[in-house]
Write an enzyme that holds these catalytic residues in place. Structure first.
Site, PDB file in Angstrom:
ATOM      1  N   GLU A  45     -43.240   0.442   6.888  1.00 56.68           N
ATOM      2  CA  GLU A  45     -44.441  -0.388   6.746  1.00 56.68           C
ATOM      3  C   GLU A  45     -45.156  -0.100   5.416  1.00 56.68           C
ATOM      4  OE1 GLU A  45     -47.804   0.417   9.426  1.00 56.68           O
ATOM      5  OE2 GLU A  45     -46.825   2.307   9.953  1.00 56.68           O
TER       6      GLU A  45
ATOM      7  N   ARG B 208     -28.228  10.678 -12.557  1.00 55.57           N
ATOM      8  CA  ARG B 208     -28.494   9.826 -13.728  1.00 55.57           C
ATOM      9  C   ARG B 208     -28.232   8.365 -13.336  1.00 55.57           C
ATOM     10  NH1 ARG B 208     -25.488   8.134 -18.020  1.00 55.57           N
ATOM     11  NH2 ARG B 208     -23.646   9.295 -17.367  1.00 55.57           N
TER      12      ARG B 208
ATOM     13  N   GLU C 199     -24.012  14.197  -2.134  1.00 56.19           N
ATOM     14  CA  GLU C 199     -23.719  13.952  -0.712  1.00 56.19           C
ATOM     15  C   GLU C 199     -22.978  15.147  -0.108  1.00 56.19           C
ATOM     16  OE1 GLU C 199     -23.610   9.091  -0.535  1.00 56.19           O
ATOM     17  OE2 GLU C 199     -21.702  10.127  -0.642  1.00 56.19           O
TER      18      GLU C 199
ATOM     19  N   CYS D  50     -16.435   6.532   2.100  1.00 52.16           N
ATOM     20  CA  CYS D  50     -17.693   6.221   2.793  1.00 52.16           C
ATOM     21  C   CYS D  50     -17.697   6.597   4.277  1.00 52.16           C
ATOM     22  CB  CYS D  50     -17.999   4.727   2.731  1.00 52.16           C
ATOM     23  SG  CYS D  50     -17.300   3.843   1.356  1.00 52.16           S
TER      24      CYS D  50
ATOM     25  N   GLU E  45       0.860  -1.191   0.000  1.00 54.61           N
ATOM     26  CA  GLU E  45       0.000   0.000   0.000  1.00 54.61           C
ATOM     27  C   GLU E  45       0.893   1.237   0.000  1.00 54.61           C
ATOM     28  OE1 GLU E  45      -3.403   0.785  -0.161  1.00 54.61           O
ATOM     29  OE2 GLU E  45      -2.494   2.779  -0.172  1.00 54.61           O
TER      30      GLU E  45
ATOM     31  N   TYR F  66     -23.243  10.643  -7.013  1.00 53.34           N
ATOM     32  CA  TYR F  66     -23.217  10.328  -5.576  1.00 53.34           C
ATOM     33  C   TYR F  66     -22.466  11.402  -4.776  1.00 53.34           C
ATOM     34  CZ  TYR F  66     -24.244   5.229  -6.057  1.00 53.34           C
ATOM     35  OH  TYR F  66     -24.806   4.016  -6.279  1.00 53.34           O
TER      36      TYR F  66
ATOM     37  N   CYS G  49     -12.538   3.907   0.942  1.00 50.06           N
ATOM     38  CA  CYS G  49     -13.751   3.877   1.768  1.00 50.06           C
ATOM     39  C   CYS G  49     -13.459   4.312   3.201  1.00 50.06           C
ATOM     40  CB  CYS G  49     -14.361   2.488   1.751  1.00 50.06           C
ATOM     41  SG  CYS G  49     -15.820   2.370   2.772  1.00 50.06           S
TER      42      CYS G  49
ATOM     43  N   LYS H 163     -17.086  10.393   5.107  1.00 48.03           N
ATOM     44  CA  LYS H 163     -18.235  11.081   4.502  1.00 48.03           C
ATOM     45  C   LYS H 163     -19.473  10.937   5.381  1.00 48.03           C
ATOM     46  CE  LYS H 163     -21.036   8.889   2.595  1.00 48.03           C
ATOM     47  NZ  LYS H 163     -20.967   8.285   1.299  1.00 48.03           N
TER      48      LYS H 163
ATOM     49  N   HIS I  60     -45.821  -0.791  13.036  1.00 44.06           N
ATOM     50  CA  HIS I  60     -46.501   0.483  13.109  1.00 44.06           C
ATOM     51  C   HIS I  60     -46.103   1.258  14.349  1.00 44.06           C
ATOM     52  CE1 HIS I  60     -49.594   3.295  11.972  1.00 44.06           C
ATOM     53  NE2 HIS I  60     -50.054   3.280  13.213  1.00 44.06           N
TER      54      HIS I  60
ATOM     55  N   GLY J  15     -23.315  15.746 -10.683  1.00 44.00           N
ATOM     56  CA  GLY J  15     -24.662  15.434 -10.194  1.00 44.00           C
ATOM     57  C   GLY J  15     -24.776  13.983  -9.782  1.00 44.00           C
TER      58      GLY J  15
ATOM     59  N   GLY K 220       3.314  -0.684  -5.501  1.00 45.80           N
ATOM     60  CA  GLY K 220       3.662  -1.919  -6.195  1.00 45.80           C
ATOM     61  C   GLY K 220       3.705  -1.674  -7.695  1.00 45.80           C
TER      62      GLY K 220
HETATM   63  P1  NDP Z   1     -20.632   9.569 -10.503  1.00 45.12           P
HETATM   64  O1  NDP Z   1     -20.263   8.790 -11.684  1.00 45.12           O
HETATM   65  O2  NDP Z   1     -21.683   9.067  -9.584  1.00 45.12           O
HETATM   66  O3  NDP Z   1     -21.068  11.026 -10.941  1.00 45.12           O
HETATM   67  C1  NDP Z   1     -20.249  11.837 -11.740  1.00 45.12           C
HETATM   68  C2  NDP Z   1     -21.033  13.082 -12.071  1.00 45.12           C
HETATM   69  O4  NDP Z   1     -20.180  14.019 -12.717  1.00 45.12           O
HETATM   70  C3  NDP Z   1     -22.204  12.820 -12.999  1.00 45.12           C
HETATM   71  O5  NDP Z   1     -23.256  13.644 -12.614  1.00 45.12           O
HETATM   72  C4  NDP Z   1     -21.641  13.209 -14.351  1.00 45.12           C
HETATM   73  O6  NDP Z   1     -22.633  13.676 -15.244  1.00 45.12           O
HETATM   74  C5  NDP Z   1     -20.741  14.361 -13.990  1.00 45.12           C
HETATM   75  N1  NDP Z   1     -19.626  14.530 -14.923  1.00 45.12           N
HETATM   76  C6  NDP Z   1     -18.770  13.584 -15.378  1.00 45.12           C
HETATM   77  N2  NDP Z   1     -17.864  14.123 -16.197  1.00 45.12           N
HETATM   78  C7  NDP Z   1     -18.141  15.437 -16.273  1.00 45.12           C
HETATM   79  C8  NDP Z   1     -17.563  16.522 -16.976  1.00 45.12           C
HETATM   80  N3  NDP Z   1     -16.513  16.343 -17.774  1.00 45.12           N
HETATM   81  N4  NDP Z   1     -18.107  17.748 -16.821  1.00 45.12           N
HETATM   82  C9  NDP Z   1     -19.185  17.936 -16.028  1.00 45.12           C
HETATM   83  N5  NDP Z   1     -19.776  16.938 -15.334  1.00 45.12           N
HETATM   84  C10 NDP Z   1     -19.261  15.707 -15.466  1.00 45.12           C
HETATM   85  O7  NDP Z   1     -19.247   9.824  -9.747  1.00 45.12           O
HETATM   86  P2  NDP Z   1     -18.914  10.342  -8.297  1.00 45.12           P
HETATM   87  O8  NDP Z   1     -17.643  11.075  -8.441  1.00 45.12           O
HETATM   88  O9  NDP Z   1     -20.077  11.041  -7.685  1.00 45.12           O
HETATM   89  O10 NDP Z   1     -18.671   8.979  -7.505  1.00 45.12           O
HETATM   90  C11 NDP Z   1     -17.792   8.002  -8.010  1.00 45.12           C
HETATM   91  C12 NDP Z   1     -18.268   6.636  -7.616  1.00 45.12           C
HETATM   92  O11 NDP Z   1     -18.025   6.416  -6.248  1.00 45.12           O
HETATM   93  C13 NDP Z   1     -19.762   6.429  -7.809  1.00 45.12           C
HETATM   94  O12 NDP Z   1     -20.081   5.991  -9.075  1.00 45.12           O
HETATM   95  C14 NDP Z   1     -20.077   5.396  -6.778  1.00 45.12           C
HETATM   96  O13 NDP Z   1     -19.933   4.133  -7.373  1.00 45.12           O
HETATM   97  C15 NDP Z   1     -19.037   5.599  -5.705  1.00 45.12           C
HETATM   98  N6  NDP Z   1     -19.624   6.263  -4.537  1.00 45.12           N
HETATM   99  C16 NDP Z   1     -20.583   5.641  -3.814  1.00 45.12           C
HETATM  100  C17 NDP Z   1     -21.146   6.237  -2.729  1.00 45.12           C
HETATM  101  C18 NDP Z   1     -22.199   5.541  -1.948  1.00 45.12           C
HETATM  102  O14 NDP Z   1     -22.342   4.341  -2.085  1.00 45.12           O
HETATM  103  N7  NDP Z   1     -22.983   6.244  -1.139  1.00 45.12           N
HETATM  104  C19 NDP Z   1     -20.748   7.572  -2.295  1.00 45.12           C
HETATM  105  C20 NDP Z   1     -19.755   8.153  -3.146  1.00 45.12           C
HETATM  106  C21 NDP Z   1     -19.230   7.511  -4.211  1.00 45.12           C
HETATM  107  P3  NDP Z   1     -23.532  12.670 -16.143  1.00 45.12           P
HETATM  108  O15 NDP Z   1     -24.615  12.167 -15.256  1.00 45.12           O
HETATM  109  O16 NDP Z   1     -24.028  13.543 -17.229  1.00 45.12           O
HETATM  110  O17 NDP Z   1     -22.618  11.602 -16.625  1.00 45.12           O
END
Ligand code: NDP
Length: 451
Positions: free
Chosen positions: A438, A202, A179, A46, A33, A175, A41, A49, A433, A173, A113
């Site tokens: 529920e 999305r 968050e 995670c 590492e 995760y 995480c 966060k 309840h 937009g 590594g």
């Molecule tokens: P995501 O893939 O969830 O979201 C990326 C966002 O950035 C999307 O809204 C995307 O838009 C936008 N985007 C991508 N490229 C560009 C660009 N060039 N210009 C402008 N906007 C852009 O990634 P995150 O970084 O939020 O998280 C990474 C991963 O980490 C997640 O996919 C998830 O698997 C994991 N994660 C899980 C969590 C949980 O379980 N609670 C919490 C945090 C992370 P568009 O929709 O148009 O593609």
């Protein structure tokens, strides 16, 4: 040169699990590492966060308490104390992870590594020969190539800000964007969320996405749609951001949450001929093997489903298969997930659009209500629940919840979806309840949706 049965590169969720389980099956295992044991995480994802998310939610709890008779003087938040306490907890977890490895007899090497050939890895000056190599290096935040992007932070730095800005732009937009928008908003920062599309999150069910926007907006987050950042000028703390629509705004910080890239550069993968996908991830077979028979990969670096519990599943299944005499495949069906925005979203199974692509006729059950607690708190926050049922088989193929405790609720119901239970099974289950959960066993009126 040391000789190992398994050499793991990356001590995050997937790597540590695979190493420990392989060692428990009697394999001689080393893991390296370059940063801190625990991975994204535990160290910068995670866990911290969620701690920040709890901190941010107190803001609403103090407000809600009034309706229950409490008089609370305006509370003051101390960001430095929160970060110090969070860091202390992360140090503790980091220590636990190191102990877990030591107690399982796994040799921990500090350093990056690099693969020399299909059975050799260098960590610093040390050369390790291994029957098998496992790549579990995860991902790194991705920032689009925009002038001034280096002035912006990512979630990595957000965990260590010296102070909170008055105003922040969160770009993305997904995760992480929503968050952190909730975290900053709850801690009193004025938040603009910039999304290039017309509806955030999305990939999630549209009803959840719409409700998410409604909730974030009602809490004071300003969502700017269908624009991107054209350039960032200024210096840290005083940034001028030009948007594609022509507006220029001032922010104390800009945080990119525009996805994560598989961390496959400078690993020496080319020395062994490991193939990469176009986005830099490592394609693997169902049993996590790369195109090189002695080299495997699990977790985010494979870009299957990028969640910690999935990496744990993949690492565990691999170790059992290779060293435990128990060959089995990770199962990526009906993986539940949650977005810890305020209020959280949680989901298992198919969205309505995904279900319609698979089944000709659906029954969709929806419920929208204010949780009992908010009748007294006065908070205008709504819970939305949705059950998606394949009409022909009566099987519940998707559950989507936005509202208080969504993740705690859906984790239990995920077992039912995974087990293929029917709407009749849900109907025959008695509710608890009064709870929000529920509702998931008492919804009776369906909208029929056909492909
Ligand atoms: P995501 O893939 O969830 O979201 C990326 C966002 O950035 C999307 O809204 C995307 O838009 C936008 N985007 C991508 N490229 C560009 C660009 N060039 N210009 C402008 N906007 C852009 O990634 P995150 O970084 O939020 O998280 C990474 C991963 O980490 C997640 O996919 C998830 O698997 C994991 N994660 C899980 C969590 C949980 O379980 N609670 C919490 C945090 C992370 P568009 O929709 O148009 O593609």
């Amino acid at each position: 040169m040391t000789k190992e049965d398994l050499m793991v590169i990356g001590a995050g969720s997937g790597g540590v699990r695979a190493a420990r389980i392989a060692a428990s099956h009697g394999a001689k295992v080393a893991i390296c590492e370059e940063s801190r044991v625990g991975g994204t995480c535990v160290i910068r994802g995670c866990v911290p966060k969620k701690l920040l998310s709890y901190a941010a939610h107190f803001h609403e709890d103090f407000e809600d308490a009034r309706g229950f008779g409490w008089e609370i003087e305006t509370p003051r938040h101390d960001w430095s104390r929160l970060i110090a306490n969070k860091d202390q907890e992360i140090d503790r977890l980091n220590g636990i992870y190191i102990k877990l490895l030591q107690n399982s007899g796994v040799q921990l090497l500090n350093g990056r590594g690099r693969i020399v050939d299909a059975n050799t890895v260098m960590v610093g000056d040390e050369k390790i020969h291994a029957e098998r190599i496992l790549i579990a290096v995860g991902g790194r935040p991705f920032k689009p190539d925009v002038p001034g992007a280096d002035l912006a932070i990512t979630s990595d730095e957000a965990f260590h800000l010296e102070q909170l800005p008055e105003r922040i732009l969160v770009v993305g937009g997904g995760y992480i964007a929503v968050e952190f928008a909730s975290i900053f908003n709850g801690l009193g920062v004025q938040v603009d969320l910039l999304y290039r599309g017309d509806l955030i999150l999305r990939g999630f069910d549209d009803d959840m996405r719409r409700q998410a926007e409604e909730e974030l907006t009602s809490k004071g987050i300003n969502i700017i749609h269908e624009q991107t950042v054209s350039r960032i000028d200024g210096e840290s703390g005083e940034l001028k951001v030009s948007l594609s629509g022509g507006d220029v705004h001032d922010y104390g910080q800009v945080m990119y949450a525009t996805g994560r890239s598989p961390y496959t550069w400078d690993l020496g993968l080319e020395n062994a001929g490991v193939k990469l996908a176009e986005n830099g991830s490592i394609p693997v077979s169902d049993d996590s093997q790369t195109n090189v028979p002695s080299i495997y990969a699990v977790g985010d670096v494979t870009d299957r489903i990028n969640l910690t519990p999935v990496a744990l599943m993949e690492g565990h299944a691999l170790a059992d298969s290779l060293f435990g005499g128990n060959p089995r495949l990770p199962n990526h069906d009906a993986v539940p997930a949650a977005v810890f925005m305020h209020p959280p979203i949680s989901t298992v199974g198919l969205t309505q659009d995904e279900a319609l692509a698979k089944y000709p006729k659906l029954r969709v059950y929806r419920s929208r209500f204010r949780a009992l607690k908010h009748t007294l708190s006065g908070r205008q926050e709504f819970t939305v629940m949705k059950l998606i049922v394949d009409d022909a088989s009566d099987r519940v193929v998707g559950i989507h919840v936005i509202g208080v405790d969504a993740a705690e609720i859906v984790q239990g119901f995920a077992v039912a979806v995974k087990a293929g239970l029917t709407k009749a099974d849900f109907d025959s289950t008695v509710g608890i309840h009064p709870t929000s959960a529920e509702e998931l066993v008492t919804m009776r009126t369906a909208e029929v949706v056909e492909a």
